[in-house]
Design an enzyme around this catalytic site. Structure first.
Site, PDB file in Angstrom:
ATOM      1  N   GLY A 101      -6.341 -11.891  28.030  1.00 52.53           N
ATOM      2  CA  GLY A 101      -4.942 -11.997  27.593  1.00 52.53           C
ATOM      3  C   GLY A 101      -4.263 -13.226  28.156  1.00 52.53           C
ATOM      4  O   GLY A 101      -3.099 -13.181  28.545  1.00 52.53           O
ATOM      5  N   ALA A 102      -4.986 -14.336  28.217  1.00 57.83           N
ATOM      6  CA  ALA A 102      -4.434 -15.544  28.833  1.00 57.83           C
ATOM      7  C   ALA A 102      -4.578 -16.778  27.950  1.00 57.83           C
ATOM      8  O   ALA A 102      -4.379 -17.903  28.390  1.00 57.83           O
ATOM      9  CB  ALA A 102      -5.109 -15.784  30.181  1.00 57.83           C
ATOM     10  N   GLY A 103      -4.997 -16.565  26.692  1.00 52.17           N
ATOM     11  CA  GLY A 103      -5.085 -17.685  25.754  1.00 52.17           C
ATOM     12  C   GLY A 103      -6.322 -18.543  25.923  1.00 52.17           C
ATOM     13  O   GLY A 103      -6.406 -19.637  25.372  1.00 52.17           O
ATOM     14  N   LEU A 104      -7.316 -18.053  26.677  1.00 55.67           N
ATOM     15  CA  LEU A 104      -8.515 -18.867  26.908  1.00 55.67           C
ATOM     16  C   LEU A 104      -9.729 -18.353  26.134  1.00 55.67           C
ATOM     17  O   LEU A 104     -10.868 -18.739  26.413  1.00 55.67           O
ATOM     18  CB  LEU A 104      -8.828 -18.946  28.411  1.00 55.67           C
ATOM     19  CG  LEU A 104      -7.822 -19.722  29.264  1.00 55.67           C
ATOM     20  CD1 LEU A 104      -8.259 -19.764  30.717  1.00 55.67           C
ATOM     21  CD2 LEU A 104      -7.614 -21.146  28.751  1.00 55.67           C
ATOM     22  N   ALA A 125     -15.347 -15.088  23.392  1.00 51.09           N
ATOM     23  CA  ALA A 125     -16.490 -15.453  24.241  1.00 51.09           C
ATOM     24  C   ALA A 125     -17.347 -14.221  24.535  1.00 51.09           C
ATOM     25  O   ALA A 125     -18.580 -14.287  24.512  1.00 51.09           O
ATOM     26  CB  ALA A 125     -15.994 -16.089  25.534  1.00 51.09           C
ATOM     27  N   ASP A 168     -10.880 -19.482  17.397  1.00 48.38           N
ATOM     28  CA  ASP A 168     -11.494 -19.121  18.688  1.00 48.38           C
ATOM     29  C   ASP A 168     -12.998 -18.918  18.544  1.00 48.38           C
ATOM     30  O   ASP A 168     -13.794 -19.512  19.281  1.00 48.38           O
ATOM     31  CB  ASP A 168     -10.879 -17.828  19.246  1.00 48.38           C
ATOM     32  CG  ASP A 168      -9.552 -18.060  19.932  1.00 48.38           C
ATOM     33  OD1 ASP A 168      -8.933 -19.106  19.680  1.00 48.38           O
ATOM     34  OD2 ASP A 168      -9.117 -17.194  20.714  1.00 48.38           O
TER      35      ASP A 168
HETATM   36  O1  PMV Z   1      -6.546 -15.940  21.390  1.00 49.59           O
HETATM   37  P1  PMV Z   1      -5.519 -16.942  21.812  1.00 49.59           P
HETATM   38  O2  PMV Z   1      -4.414 -16.375  22.588  1.00 49.59           O
HETATM   39  O3  PMV Z   1      -6.142 -18.136  22.379  1.00 49.59           O
HETATM   40  O4  PMV Z   1      -4.784 -17.444  20.460  1.00 49.59           O
HETATM   41  C1  PMV Z   1      -5.480 -17.857  19.348  1.00 49.59           C
HETATM   42  C2  PMV Z   1      -4.679 -18.805  18.560  1.00 49.59           C
HETATM   43  C3  PMV Z   1      -3.666 -18.241  17.576  1.00 49.59           C
HETATM   44  O5  PMV Z   1      -3.372 -19.330  16.711  1.00 49.59           O
HETATM   45  C4  PMV Z   1      -2.395 -17.808  18.270  1.00 49.59           C
HETATM   46  C5  PMV Z   1      -4.199 -17.092  16.762  1.00 49.59           C
HETATM   47  C6  PMV Z   1      -5.297 -17.475  15.787  1.00 49.59           C
HETATM   48  O6  PMV Z   1      -5.940 -16.561  15.277  1.00 49.59           O
HETATM   49  O7  PMV Z   1      -5.489 -18.654  15.493  1.00 49.59           O
END
Ligand code: PMV
Length: 342
Positions: A128-131, A136, A177
């Site tokens: 939950g930190a955008g990484l 992964a 991702d």
């Molecule tokens: O999973 P996160 O928090 O790294 O976010 C992914 C990027 C977003 O654009 C917010 C969502 C997506 O599906 O592209």
């Protein structure tokens, strides 16, 4: 699963003994997958705009599959201490992300039998930190489990299966991702279009700083969806401005004009603020990074918490990191986006 003279001999005499011998001599199989950062374009990418992401190899998820010697064929014991999960695959809810990853592999490979095994998952990527922790974990499971079954799954298949799991995490993932993590290369990504790998001209040093605030992507994506439905014109405008920034940034990265990338990051952050996915903690740390000498900084990923990234000169990184830590960041580390071998 390889074979040797002894197992060949056993196979002709006793298939059961041959199988036990094979399992006993079988090494544990593991696969790693890196984290990721989004350099430009998060959220707008869900609405069809281009975005840029890069793998972060300093953190990773790892899946290890080892045979259970006396287990029943078909048993898959899942152990993921960080999310407090220990159960058999069949005991997991069908929409559990780990179950979806395993089911995807089984659907693609259709193995005749599955030697009983334990699947152990660990990760150094904060959740939950955008990484990219979720993607992964999926990629590492898909690769390790298919290898355990003695089969190869192609990168596009890994990517598709990991995308299915992303749909569990939040209903409308762009796919950025799973793509950057599957291929482990910087990408210029546009939803539904063929993957374009970025030709990085000069290396970029990025400082990654964690606000320590847990922020599931699903919440931020849902907030944006609601706001977009309420004010479609305003949000479409923000998304297109971000798309233009991603396109410009691609040109700068590919032509080695790195000094102009920082201001674009700042502008992207302002647009994310307008979108409502920043937070006072992210804004504060972005300001600190810029005042301390970063060339530019922005939140990275879903936002509302999680991590920010700052473009820095390598020599300045320790000092800027110290300032961020002194101003509320709970963790920092640097990563380098290496120049591509063109
Ligand atoms: O999973 P996160 O928090 O790294 O976010 C992914 C990027 C977003 O654009 C917010 C969502 C997506 O599906 O592209």
């Amino acid at each position: 699963m390889g074979s040797d003279g002894r197992s060949d001999l056993l196979r002709t005499q006793s298939p059961e003994l041959a199988l036990r011998y094979k399992l006993k001599t079988m090494p544990a199989i593991s696969a790693f997958a890196p984290g990721k950062i989004i350099l430009f374009g998060e959220h707008a990418v869900v609405y069809g705009q281009p975005a840029i992401a890069a793998p972060v190899t300093g953190v990773h998820a790892r899946a290890i599959v080892s045979p259970i010697l006396n287990g029943l064929s078909g048993q898959i014991r899942v152990i993921a201490p960080q999310i407090k999960t220990e159960d058999d695959y069949h005991g997991l809810p069908v929409d559990h992300p780990i179950a979806v990853a395993i089911a995807g592999v089984l659907e693609v490979l259709k193995p005749v039998r599955i030697p009983a095994c334990e699947l152990r998952i660990s990760s150094t990527i904060p959740i939950g930190a955008g990484l990219g922790s979720g993607a992964a974990v999926s990629v590492s499971i898909i690769r390790a489990f298919s290898k355990y079954l003695g089969r190869h799954i192609s990168d596009p298949q890994v990517n598709d299966l990991a995308y299915r799991v992303e749909q569990i995490h939040h209903g409308t993932p762009s796919g950025i991702d799973n793509t950057v993590i599957t291929y482990e290369k910087p990408v210029y990504f546009r939803r539904g279009q063929p993957i374009q790998f970025l030709q990085v001209n000069k290396p970029l040093t990025l400082l990654i700083a964690d606000t320590g605030i847990f922020s599931p992507t699903a919440v931020a994506v849902e907030n944006v969806r609601k706001a977009y439905n309420e004010q479609p014109e305003k949000y479409s405008g923000i998304f297109s401005s971000i798309g233009e920034i991603s396109a410009q940034a691609r040109h700068l990265i590919e032509s080695g004009q790195s000094e102009q990338i920082g201001p674009l990051m700042n502008r992207n952050h302002e647009l994310l603020q307008e979108m409502g996915v920043s937070s006072s903690e992210l804004d504060h740390l972005v300001n600190i990074a810029c005042h301390a000498g970063a060339q530019g900084a922005k939140l990275s990923g879903g936002g509302l918490g999680g991590n920010l990234i700052a473009l820095v000169q390598t020599l300045d990184a320790p000092r800027i990191a110290a300032e961020l830590m002194g101003s509320g960041a709970v963790h920092t580390f640097t990563t380098t986006i290496r120049a591509s071998n063109i």
